[in-house]
Design an enzyme around this catalytic site. Structure first.
Site, PDB file in Angstrom:
ATOM      1  N   ASP A  70      34.672   1.649  49.607  1.00 20.43           N
ATOM      2  CA  ASP A  70      35.736   2.658  49.537  1.00 20.43           C
ATOM      3  C   ASP A  70      36.414   2.697  50.904  1.00 20.43           C
ATOM      4  O   ASP A  70      35.739   2.653  51.932  1.00 20.43           O
ATOM      5  CB  ASP A  70      35.096   4.020  49.216  1.00 20.43           C
ATOM      6  CG  ASP A  70      36.097   5.041  48.710  1.00 20.43           C
ATOM      7  OD1 ASP A  70      35.904   5.567  47.602  1.00 20.43           O
ATOM      8  OD2 ASP A  70      37.088   5.321  49.437  1.00 20.43           O
ATOM      9  N   SER A  90      46.245   7.273  42.283  1.00 20.76           N
ATOM     10  CA  SER A  90      46.224   7.875  40.942  1.00 20.76           C
ATOM     11  C   SER A  90      47.074   9.132  40.779  1.00 20.76           C
ATOM     12  O   SER A  90      46.789   9.950  39.901  1.00 20.76           O
ATOM     13  CB  SER A  90      44.773   8.180  40.558  1.00 20.76           C
ATOM     14  OG  SER A  90      44.246   9.112  41.459  1.00 20.76           O
ATOM     15  N   LEU A 117      38.095   5.216  51.960  1.00 17.68           N
ATOM     16  CA  LEU A 117      38.138   6.650  52.313  1.00 17.68           C
ATOM     17  C   LEU A 117      39.566   7.170  52.482  1.00 17.68           C
ATOM     18  O   LEU A 117      39.786   8.176  53.148  1.00 17.68           O
ATOM     19  CB  LEU A 117      37.298   6.962  53.566  1.00 17.68           C
ATOM     20  CG  LEU A 117      35.797   6.663  53.455  1.00 17.68           C
ATOM     21  CD1 LEU A 117      35.077   7.122  54.721  1.00 17.68           C
ATOM     22  CD2 LEU A 117      35.173   7.366  52.242  1.00 17.68           C
ATOM     23  N   TYR A 177      35.895  11.172  43.057  1.00 19.11           N
ATOM     24  CA  TYR A 177      35.314  12.102  42.064  1.00 19.11           C
ATOM     25  C   TYR A 177      34.524  11.370  40.980  1.00 19.11           C
ATOM     26  O   TYR A 177      33.310  11.566  40.835  1.00 19.11           O
ATOM     27  CB  TYR A 177      36.479  12.905  41.478  1.00 19.11           C
ATOM     28  CG  TYR A 177      36.201  13.793  40.291  1.00 19.11           C
ATOM     29  CD1 TYR A 177      35.085  14.621  40.252  1.00 19.11           C
ATOM     30  CD2 TYR A 177      37.101  13.830  39.215  1.00 19.11           C
ATOM     31  CE1 TYR A 177      34.878  15.467  39.165  1.00 19.11           C
ATOM     32  CE2 TYR A 177      36.903  14.673  38.144  1.00 19.11           C
ATOM     33  CZ  TYR A 177      35.780  15.483  38.109  1.00 19.11           C
ATOM     34  OH  TYR A 177      35.583  16.308  37.036  1.00 19.11           O
ATOM     35  N   PHE A 236      41.143  10.285  29.373  1.00 20.44           N
ATOM     36  CA  PHE A 236      42.112  11.355  29.143  1.00 20.44           C
ATOM     37  C   PHE A 236      41.910  12.347  30.315  1.00 20.44           C
ATOM     38  O   PHE A 236      41.939  11.913  31.444  1.00 20.44           O
ATOM     39  CB  PHE A 236      41.991  11.877  27.710  1.00 20.44           C
ATOM     40  CG  PHE A 236      42.684  10.899  26.752  1.00 20.44           C
ATOM     41  CD1 PHE A 236      42.219   9.584  26.620  1.00 20.44           C
ATOM     42  CD2 PHE A 236      43.837  11.233  26.081  1.00 20.44           C
ATOM     43  CE1 PHE A 236      42.892   8.648  25.834  1.00 20.44           C
ATOM     44  CE2 PHE A 236      44.519  10.307  25.281  1.00 20.44           C
ATOM     45  CZ  PHE A 236      44.039   9.025  25.160  1.00 20.44           C
ATOM     46  N   ASN A 237      41.694  13.630  30.096  1.00 22.04           N
ATOM     47  CA  ASN A 237      41.597  14.525  31.255  1.00 22.04           C
ATOM     48  C   ASN A 237      40.140  14.794  31.612  1.00 22.04           C
ATOM     49  O   ASN A 237      39.398  15.317  30.791  1.00 22.04           O
ATOM     50  CB  ASN A 237      42.345  15.826  30.966  1.00 22.04           C
ATOM     51  CG  ASN A 237      43.838  15.592  30.909  1.00 22.04           C
ATOM     52  OD1 ASN A 237      44.317  14.843  30.060  1.00 22.04           O
ATOM     53  ND2 ASN A 237      44.568  16.168  31.829  1.00 22.04           N
ATOM     54  N   GLY A 290      57.635  13.573  33.442  1.00 23.60           N
ATOM     55  CA  GLY A 290      56.704  12.567  32.935  1.00 23.60           C
ATOM     56  C   GLY A 290      55.522  13.120  32.148  1.00 23.60           C
ATOM     57  O   GLY A 290      54.653  12.366  31.744  1.00 23.60           O
ATOM     58  N   TYR A 306      52.353   4.608  37.819  1.00 27.87           N
ATOM     59  CA  TYR A 306      50.890   4.689  37.811  1.00 27.87           C
ATOM     60  C   TYR A 306      50.340   4.077  36.513  1.00 27.87           C
ATOM     61  O   TYR A 306      49.525   3.152  36.531  1.00 27.87           O
ATOM     62  CB  TYR A 306      50.451   6.162  37.961  1.00 27.87           C
ATOM     63  CG  TYR A 306      49.001   6.388  37.621  1.00 27.87           C
ATOM     64  CD1 TYR A 306      47.993   5.733  38.336  1.00 27.87           C
ATOM     65  CD2 TYR A 306      48.630   7.242  36.581  1.00 27.87           C
ATOM     66  CE1 TYR A 306      46.654   5.921  38.012  1.00 27.87           C
ATOM     67  CE2 TYR A 306      47.302   7.442  36.255  1.00 27.87           C
ATOM     68  CZ  TYR A 306      46.316   6.779  36.980  1.00 27.87           C
ATOM     69  OH  TYR A 306      44.997   6.964  36.643  1.00 27.87           O
TER      70      TYR A 306
HETATM   71  N1  UDP Z   1      49.558  21.642  35.003  1.00 28.25           N
HETATM   72  C1  UDP Z   1      50.051  22.910  35.275  1.00 28.25           C
HETATM   73  N2  UDP Z   1      49.838  23.428  36.518  1.00 28.25           N
HETATM   74  C2  UDP Z   1      49.172  22.747  37.502  1.00 28.25           C
HETATM   75  C3  UDP Z   1      48.668  21.470  37.211  1.00 28.25           C
HETATM   76  C4  UDP Z   1      48.890  20.961  35.951  1.00 28.25           C
HETATM   77  O1  UDP Z   1      50.662  23.558  34.426  1.00 28.25           O
HETATM   78  O2  UDP Z   1      49.012  23.279  38.626  1.00 28.25           O
HETATM   79  C5  UDP Z   1      49.740  21.097  33.655  1.00 28.25           C
HETATM   80  C6  UDP Z   1      50.422  19.727  33.632  1.00 28.25           C
HETATM   81  O3  UDP Z   1      51.818  19.878  33.587  1.00 28.25           O
HETATM   82  C7  UDP Z   1      49.830  19.132  32.366  1.00 28.25           C
HETATM   83  C8  UDP Z   1      48.425  19.726  32.277  1.00 28.25           C
HETATM   84  O4  UDP Z   1      48.457  20.891  33.114  1.00 28.25           O
HETATM   85  O5  UDP Z   1      50.556  19.549  31.238  1.00 28.25           O
HETATM   86  C9  UDP Z   1      47.351  18.800  32.775  1.00 28.25           C
HETATM   87  O6  UDP Z   1      47.756  18.293  34.038  1.00 28.25           O
HETATM   88  P1  UDP Z   1      46.783  17.515  35.015  1.00 28.25           P
HETATM   89  O7  UDP Z   1      47.562  17.192  36.252  1.00 28.25           O
HETATM   90  O8  UDP Z   1      45.505  18.281  35.197  1.00 28.25           O
HETATM   91  O9  UDP Z   1      46.406  16.188  34.223  1.00 28.25           O
HETATM   92  P2  UDP Z   1      47.335  15.054  33.540  1.00 28.25           P
HETATM   93  O10 UDP Z   1      47.406  15.423  32.088  1.00 28.25           O
HETATM   94  O11 UDP Z   1      48.660  15.047  34.231  1.00 28.25           O
HETATM   95  O12 UDP Z   1      46.552  13.810  33.763  1.00 28.25           O
END
Ligand code: UDP
Length: 317
Positions: free
Chosen positions: A31, A73, A33, A11, A165-166, A277, A137
């Site tokens: 990569d 990841s 794959l 991605y 971050f996200n 976590g 991780y």
């Molecule tokens: N989350 C959720 N439902 C899902 C996937 C994620 O409630 O199907 C929540 C997850 O517990 C976290 C937030 O959404 O609090 C972001 O999660 P994600 O896996 O997108 O990214 P992270 O913060 O773990 O890197």
């Protein structure tokens, strides 16, 4: 520049490779794959299907720098199979760094993560805050950061680690499509696409205003742009670390609401137990990269990120 992008079929790696090509660089994607997709390698990039432990042969052709994305990841998987994470993420990267030394390639931009911080004592998180990862991780990515600092000091490597971050959104047709999807926004969009009945909300009893976790979302196009700035900032003998987020937090429920607005779908939710976590709040201070490298997110609105992800996911793959 002639650049090697490991994990360039994934991605984020594919978006960075696409932007590097747009800037006129020569790009080779390496990569295996295992999680990436061959059709995500942008047209114009050379492609080598191999593991990072086999990068030596390719690097001997002569490269100016490496942008290193290839990694395992998934937080949950890392808890179940820590050895896999240590061997791929740390062992694999050490092999790559050795191959770079042998080939005389002394610049690297490394894809790191907010998971290196663990449960933060305060937000927004600064790069100088304690790093106490709560899963293998994050620990394996932090170990690479430690190695990069040592290699910079010992061998004159120029390294920049970007702690994401996200990440959300899409860049043209380049979008998130994991075989095992764990991320919130793609999972919500699967409901809008009719592929799932509802989205699970992991925990509604967190100490946040609506009880759900708060995260900081950054658009993949903005994130990718930061890699180009980081590449220019690689300085022999220095290892720099920068956070990358937009500085604003959104709760899981707020993200669902934005997705409802963008897709026009009611998106039913199912309340589920907390995911192990998951810190309650993760919001970055990206002040350092803004100040030092002049990075500025151009798409800081969550609505735009979701709209781009939605447009890309409704197009045929
Ligand atoms: N989350 C959720 N439902 C899902 C996937 C994620 O409630 O199907 C929540 C997850 O517990 C976290 C937030 O959404 O609090 C972001 O999660 P994600 O896996 O997108 O990214 P992270 O913060 O773990 O890197």
């Amino acid at each position: 520049m002639k650049l090697l992008v490991t994990g360039g079929a994934g991605y984020i790696g594919s978006v960075v490779a696409a932007q590097l090509l747009e800037e006129g660089h020569e790009v080779t994607v390496l990569d295996d794959l295992s999680t990436g997709h061959a059709d995500a390698v942008p047209p114009g990039a050379a492609f080598v299907q191999a593991s990072i432990t086999e990068a030596g042969g390719v690097l001997s052709e002569g490269f100016d720098a490496v942008l290193h994305f290839a990694a395992k990841s998934l937080v949950g998987e890392s808890v179940e199979k820590p050895g896999l994470y240590w061997s791929h993420n740390l062992g694999g990267t050490l092999a790559l760094l050795d191959a770079m030394r042998q080939a005389g390639v002394n610049r690297i931009v490394f894809s790191s993560t907010a998971a290196t911080y663990g449960e933060p004592e305060r937000t927004p998180i600064l790069e100088t805050d304690p790093t106490r990862p709560t899963n293998p991780y994050g620990a394996s990515k932090l170990a690479v950061d430690t190695a990069l600092t040592a290699f910079a000091g010992l061998y004159g490597l120029g390294a920049v680690s970007l702690r994401y971050f996200n990440v959300a959104g899409a860049y043209g047709e380049f979008r998130e499509r994991h075989t095992v999807e764990t991320h919130l926004i793609p999972n919500i969009l699967k409901v809008a696409l009719g592929e799932r009945e509802s989205v699970s909300v992991f925990g509604t009893d967190y100490p946040t205003p609506d009880g759900t976790c708060i995260r900081d979302y950054v658009h993949v196009a903005d994130l990718a742009r930061a890699h180009l700035l980081a590449l220019d900032a690689c300085t022999p003998g220095e290892h720099r670390i920068y956070n990358l987020g937009s500085g604003t937090g959104f709760s899981v429920k707020e993200v669902v609401d934005v997705c409802r607005e963008v897709t026009g779908h009611p998106i039913p939710i199912t309340v589920a137990p907390r995911r192990s976590g998951d810190p309650a709040v993760l919001v970055a201070s990206s002040e350092k990269i803004q100040r030092e490298l002049g990075w500025k997110p151009a798409h800081a609105m969550l609505r735009d990120m979701v709209a781009d992800a939605w447009t890309a996911s409704t197009k045929p793959a």
